[in-house]
Design a protein around this motif. Structure first.
Motif, mmCIF file in Angstrom:
data_model
loop_
_atom_site.group_PDB
_atom_site.id
_atom_site.type_symbol
_atom_site.label_atom_id
_atom_site.label_comp_id
_atom_site.label_asym_id
_atom_site.label_seq_id
_atom_site.Cartn_x
_atom_site.Cartn_y
_atom_site.Cartn_z
ATOM 1 N N PHE A 191 5.514 -2.327 12.872
ATOM 2 C CA PHE A 191 6.629 -2.171 11.941
ATOM 3 C C PHE A 191 7.589 -1.075 12.391
ATOM 4 C CE2 PHE A 191 3.800 -4.291 8.773
ATOM 5 C CZ PHE A 191 4.638 -5.354 8.496
ATOM 6 N N ILE A 192 7.061 -0.020 12.988
ATOM 7 C CA ILE A 192 7.932 1.048 13.482
ATOM 8 C C ILE A 192 8.755 0.536 14.658
ATOM 9 C CG2 ILE A 192 7.931 3.272 14.690
ATOM 10 C CD1 ILE A 192 5.659 4.130 12.817
ATOM 11 N N LYS A 193 8.126 -0.221 15.551
ATOM 12 C CA LYS A 193 8.880 -0.789 16.677
ATOM 13 C C LYS A 193 9.981 -1.725 16.193
ATOM 14 C CE LYS A 193 5.177 -0.548 20.079
ATOM 15 N NZ LYS A 193 4.154 -1.316 20.815
ATOM 16 N N ALA A 194 9.686 -2.484 15.134
ATOM 17 C CA ALA A 194 10.675 -3.414 14.587
ATOM 18 C C ALA A 194 11.677 -2.718 13.667
ATOM 19 C CB ALA A 194 9.972 -4.525 13.812
ATOM 20 N N LYS A 195 11.435 -1.432 13.418
ATOM 21 C CA LYS A 195 12.283 -0.634 12.522
ATOM 22 C C LYS A 195 12.347 -1.260 11.128
ATOM 23 C CE LYS A 195 14.828 1.280 16.338
ATOM 24 N NZ LYS A 195 16.092 1.512 16.982
ATOM 25 N N ASP A 196 11.182 -1.684 10.648
ATOM 26 C CA ASP A 196 11.045 -2.285 9.325
ATOM 27 C C ASP A 196 10.487 -1.234 8.372
ATOM 28 O OD1 ASP A 196 10.437 -3.711 7.050
ATOM 29 O OD2 ASP A 196 9.361 -5.308 8.091
ATOM 30 N N LYS A 197 11.377 -0.653 7.600
ATOM 31 C CA LYS A 197 11.011 0.441 6.718
ATOM 32 C C LYS A 197 10.016 0.001 5.641
ATOM 33 C CE LYS A 197 13.855 2.990 3.639
ATOM 34 N NZ LYS A 197 15.111 3.687 3.413
ATOM 35 N N GLY A 198 10.258 -1.133 5.010
ATOM 36 C CA GLY A 198 9.390 -1.613 3.938
ATOM 37 C C GLY A 198 7.985 -1.925 4.415
ATOM 38 N N GLY A 199 7.884 -2.620 5.525
ATOM 39 C CA GLY A 199 6.575 -2.965 6.063
ATOM 40 C C GLY A 199 5.785 -1.738 6.482
ATOM 41 N N ALA A 200 6.466 -0.805 7.128
ATOM 42 C CA ALA A 200 5.790 0.420 7.579
ATOM 43 C C ALA A 200 5.301 1.236 6.391
ATOM 44 C CB ALA A 200 6.731 1.249 8.451
ATOM 45 N N MET A 201 6.118 1.341 5.361
ATOM 46 C CA MET A 201 5.713 2.102 4.178
ATOM 47 C C MET A 201 4.535 1.436 3.471
ATOM 48 S SD MET A 201 7.457 4.827 4.194
ATOM 49 C CE MET A 201 7.129 5.484 2.573
ATOM 50 N N ALA A 202 4.529 0.107 3.423
ATOM 51 C CA ALA A 202 3.417 -0.616 2.805
ATOM 52 C C ALA A 202 2.123 -0.377 3.576
ATOM 53 C CB ALA A 202 3.729 -2.110 2.736
ATOM 54 N N GLU A 203 2.195 -0.415 4.892
ATOM 55 C CA GLU A 203 1.005 -0.185 5.709
ATOM 56 C C GLU A 203 0.504 1.249 5.563
ATOM 57 O OE1 GLU A 203 -0.925 -2.285 7.255
ATOM 58 O OE2 GLU A 203 0.383 -3.962 6.790
ATOM 59 N N LEU A 204 1.409 2.209 5.474
ATOM 60 C CA LEU A 204 0.979 3.593 5.307
ATOM 61 C C LEU A 204 0.351 3.815 3.940
ATOM 62 C CD1 LEU A 204 3.875 5.543 7.053
ATOM 63 C CD2 LEU A 204 1.567 5.081 7.905
ATOM 64 N N ALA A 205 0.869 3.135 2.919
ATOM 65 C CA ALA A 205 0.247 3.220 1.598
ATOM 66 C C ALA A 205 -1.160 2.626 1.641
ATOM 67 C CB ALA A 205 1.107 2.495 0.558
ATOM 68 N N GLU A 206 -1.314 1.523 2.356
ATOM 69 C CA GLU A 206 -2.635 0.909 2.518
ATOM 70 C C GLU A 206 -3.571 1.852 3.278
ATOM 71 O OE1 GLU A 206 -5.725 -1.865 2.343
ATOM 72 O OE2 GLU A 206 -3.861 -1.736 1.207
ATOM 73 N N ALA A 207 -3.065 2.511 4.308
ATOM 74 C CA ALA A 207 -3.883 3.460 5.079
ATOM 75 C C ALA A 207 -4.358 4.604 4.188
ATOM 76 C CB ALA A 207 -3.093 3.995 6.268
ATOM 77 N N GLN A 208 -3.484 5.102 3.341
ATOM 78 C CA GLN A 208 -3.884 6.180 2.426
ATOM 79 C C GLN A 208 -4.936 5.701 1.433
ATOM 80 O OE1 GLN A 208 -0.107 7.553 0.864
ATOM 81 N NE2 GLN A 208 -0.129 9.296 2.256
ATOM 82 N N ASN A 209 -4.794 4.472 0.968
ATOM 83 C CA ASN A 209 -5.774 3.914 0.040
ATOM 84 C C ASN A 209 -7.139 3.770 0.717
ATOM 85 O OD1 ASN A 209 -6.790 2.697 -2.333
ATOM 86 N ND2 ASN A 209 -6.428 0.681 -1.440
ATOM 87 N N ILE A 210 -7.153 3.249 1.923
ATOM 88 C CA ILE A 210 -8.413 3.108 2.667
ATOM 89 C C ILE A 210 -9.033 4.477 2.904
ATOM 90 C CG2 ILE A 210 -9.435 2.393 4.865
ATOM 91 C CD1 ILE A 210 -7.230 0.209 4.967
ATOM 92 N N TRP A 211 -8.199 5.449 3.266
ATOM 93 C CA TRP A 211 -8.690 6.804 3.511
ATOM 94 C C TRP A 211 -9.349 7.391 2.258
ATOM 95 C CZ3 TRP A 211 -9.680 9.744 7.548
ATOM 96 C CH2 TRP A 211 -9.875 11.106 7.348
ATOM 97 N N THR A 212 -8.729 7.161 1.115
ATOM 98 C CA THR A 212 -9.279 7.670 -0.140
ATOM 99 C C THR A 212 -10.656 7.078 -0.414
ATOM 100 O OG1 THR A 212 -7.056 7.950 -1.032
ATOM 101 C CG2 THR A 212 -8.845 7.903 -2.618
ATOM 102 N N GLU A 213 -10.803 5.790 -0.136
ATOM 103 C CA GLU A 213 -12.062 5.103 -0.409
ATOM 104 C C GLU A 213 -13.108 5.321 0.684
ATOM 105 O OE1 GLU A 213 -12.798 3.459 -3.245
ATOM 106 O OE2 GLU A 213 -10.850 4.207 -3.932
ATOM 107 N N LEU A 214 -12.696 5.790 1.834
ATOM 108 C CA LEU A 214 -13.582 5.946 2.988
ATOM 109 C C LEU A 214 -14.645 7.001 2.726
ATOM 110 C CD1 LEU A 214 -13.743 4.813 5.914
ATOM 111 C CD2 LEU A 214 -12.477 6.818 6.628
ATOM 112 N N GLY A 215 -15.876 6.620 2.870
ATOM 113 C CA GLY A 215 -16.971 7.563 2.758
ATOM 114 C C GLY A 215 -17.410 7.882 1.346
ATOM 115 N N LYS A 216 -16.915 7.142 0.359
ATOM 116 C CA LYS A 216 -17.342 7.392 -1.020
ATOM 117 C C LYS A 216 -18.715 6.888 -1.263
ATOM 118 C CE LYS A 216 -13.304 7.881 -3.842
ATOM 119 N NZ LYS A 216 -12.562 7.339 -4.947
#
Length: 121
Positions: free
Chosen positions: A96-121
């Motif tokens: 998404f960064i290579k394609a300069k797609d702001k919406g897609g990149a932000m969605a993926e980063l939100a997903e990464a933060q969600n996974i990180w929060t749940e990781l190791g619980k």
């Protein structure tokens, strides 16, 4: 004496394995500047919102390096699916960064933060 050793060794091993498998929440915390994944994700978000794609790409590289350090520590205490999903999310963010797609990149980063929060619980 032999009987107590036969009981003590398995108990100690079980305690050790339980400790290793339940420390994911502790081990995912940054232990230095270079392995703070969430910090790099936040920096990426700022750069993407400002459409600074070069800087966002640089922060993504730093995030991937940090992830490699963290995954070594948590590989025995986190689910393999969560580890793989976070890795895939960072890879998709790269696209998404290579394609300069702001919406897609932000969605993926939100997903990464969600996974990180749940990781190791």
């Amino acid at each position: 004496m032999k009987k107590s050793i036969r009981i003590l060794i398995p108990v100690i091993l079980l305690a050790f394995f339980i400790a290793v498998m339940t420390t994911g929440a502790i081990l995912k915390k940054p232990m230095g500047e270079k392995d703070d994944l969430i910090h790099y994700i936040e920096l990426m978000e700022e750069e993407i919102l400002n459409q600074n794609w070069k800087e966002a790409s640089d922060h993504l590289s730093d995030a991937k390096k940090a992830w490699k350090k963290v995954v070594r520590r948590i590989q025995f205490s986190a689910e393999r699916d969560e580890i793989n999903e976070l890795h895939k999310t960072l890879d998709r963010t790269s696209g998404f960064i290579k394609a300069k797609d702001k919406g897609g990149a932000m969605a993926e980063l939100a997903e990464a933060q969600n996974i990180w929060t749940e990781l190791g619980k």
